[in-house]
Design an enzyme around this catalytic site. Structure first.
Site, PDB file in Angstrom:
ATOM      1  N   ARG A  70      -8.131   6.477   4.830  1.00  0.00           N
ATOM      2  CA  ARG A  70      -8.071   5.057   5.189  1.00  0.00           C
ATOM      3  C   ARG A  70      -6.517   4.886   5.409  1.00  0.00           C
ATOM      4  NH1 ARG A  70     -11.979   2.113   0.922  1.00  0.00           N
ATOM      5  NH2 ARG A  70     -10.749   3.414  -0.227  1.00  0.00           N
ATOM      6  N   ASP A  88      -3.289   2.102   6.046  1.00  0.00           N
ATOM      7  CA  ASP A  88      -2.965   0.594   5.790  1.00  0.00           C
ATOM      8  C   ASP A  88      -2.802  -0.078   7.121  1.00  0.00           C
ATOM      9  OD1 ASP A  88      -3.397   1.285   3.161  1.00  0.00           O
ATOM     10  OD2 ASP A  88      -1.010   1.772   3.003  1.00  0.00           O
ATOM     11  N   TYR A 117       1.443  13.133   6.150  1.00  0.00           N
ATOM     12  CA  TYR A 117       1.922  12.104   6.736  1.00  0.00           C
ATOM     13  C   TYR A 117       3.435  12.182   7.197  1.00  0.00           C
ATOM     14  CZ  TYR A 117      -1.619   8.834   5.112  1.00  0.00           C
ATOM     15  OH  TYR A 117      -2.845   8.238   4.952  1.00  0.00           O
ATOM     16  N   ARG A 168       4.631   5.069   1.199  1.00  0.00           N
ATOM     17  CA  ARG A 168       5.366   3.875   1.242  1.00  0.00           C
ATOM     18  C   ARG A 168       6.407   3.598   0.101  1.00  0.00           C
ATOM     19  NH1 ARG A 168       2.245  -0.810   3.623  1.00  0.00           N
ATOM     20  NH2 ARG A 168       4.245  -1.938   3.617  1.00  0.00           N
TER      21      ARG A 168
END
Length: 270
Positions: free
Chosen positions: A50, A52, A110, A197
């Site tokens: 999932r 953001d 990522y 992040r």
């Protein structure tokens, strides 16, 4: 009943993340609406990871079960006909019952694209993060060394994280500079909510000289979110690839349309 896997790409800047919400402004809501229109029956999807609000998907993988018999190309073209221009199915593939988009995955990758320039570029809005001061890439590389391996990443975990455990295995963090851009690649078995992040916030602080290199190890050891830097902007974050056992034959992400796709050409090994 057949199990179908789809590869999905999306521009996350238009959505409130992946997971379905009552307001309906999520990637999952759009995808399931399009599948329902094409299949003429409700379709429930299961996702690999999932993302953001504001985070993009290059190699997102989902699966669903259906009684319909459709060609792989029909699932792609038919679903895309009902999707907005910011979301597109890249491939479809029948899978055995034991395949699970989330639980069969052993790795997530990522990318973060960071623009380093005194002046922001409107052409990169929502596509890349931005800092206005020069960063020391060698200091940032030194700062990530303590993170590699299996650790408790509570210090980089959002208070809203729903993961059962904060212990994750981080396989690698790679940094490459290309002109005014610094490209980051994060690989792990799984990530916590906001983990990348939050790591980016700490890396930028180290790269700018606001924090020393050994501060990252102190943050990790503390297990306290309060010790880490503020959560960095989502703009340059992309779910690039999800790794599965070879026998499932999951296609590689189609990244030819991404301007910086040549930065990470080799496939990393664990």
């Amino acid at each position: 009943m057949k199990r179908i896997a789809l590869g999905v790409q999306y521009d996350g800047s238009a959505f409130y993340g992946w997971q379905s919400q009552p307001h309906g402004k999520t990637v999952q809501d759009e995808l399931e609406r399009a599948l329902r229109e094409f299949a003429q029956t409700p379709v429930q999807t299961v996702v690999a990871g999932r993302t953001d609000t504001g985070v993009h998907g290059l190699g997102q993988v989902i699966h669903f079960d259906t009684e319909l018999d459709r060609a792989e190309s029909s699932w792609v073209r038919g679903t895309n006909a009902f999707l907005p221009k910011t979301v597109a199915v890249q491939w479809a593939k029948p899978m055995p019952d034991e395949f699970h988009a989330r639980f069969s995955a052993f790795e997530r990758t990522y990318y973060y694209v960071l623009y380093v320039n005194p002046v922001r570029s409107p052409m990169l809005a929502a596509r890349a993060g931005w800092v206005h001061r020069r960063l020391d890439i060698d200091a940032m590389r030194a700062g990530v060394a303590c993170l590699i391996g299996e650790h408790d990443f509570s210090a980089f975990r959002s208070s809203q994280c729903q993961a059962k455990t904060p212990i994750k295995h981080l396989y690698g963090i790679d940094l490459r500079q290309q002109g005014d851009f610094i490209h980051f690649r994060f690989r792990a078995n799984a990530f916590l909510h906001h983990m990348v992040r939050n790591l980016m916030g700490c890396l930028v602080d180290i790269g700018s000289g606001r924090r020393p290199v050994d501060w990252m190890a102190e943050v990790l050891a503390s297990g306290s979110r309060d010790r880490a830097s503020p959560t960095f902007m989502p703009d340059g974050l992309y779910l690039a690839q999800v790794g599965y056992p070879e026998h499932f034959g999951v296609p590689a992400p189609q990244t030819g349309s991404v301007p910086w796709n040549t930065v990470w050409t080799e496939q990393p090994s664990i």
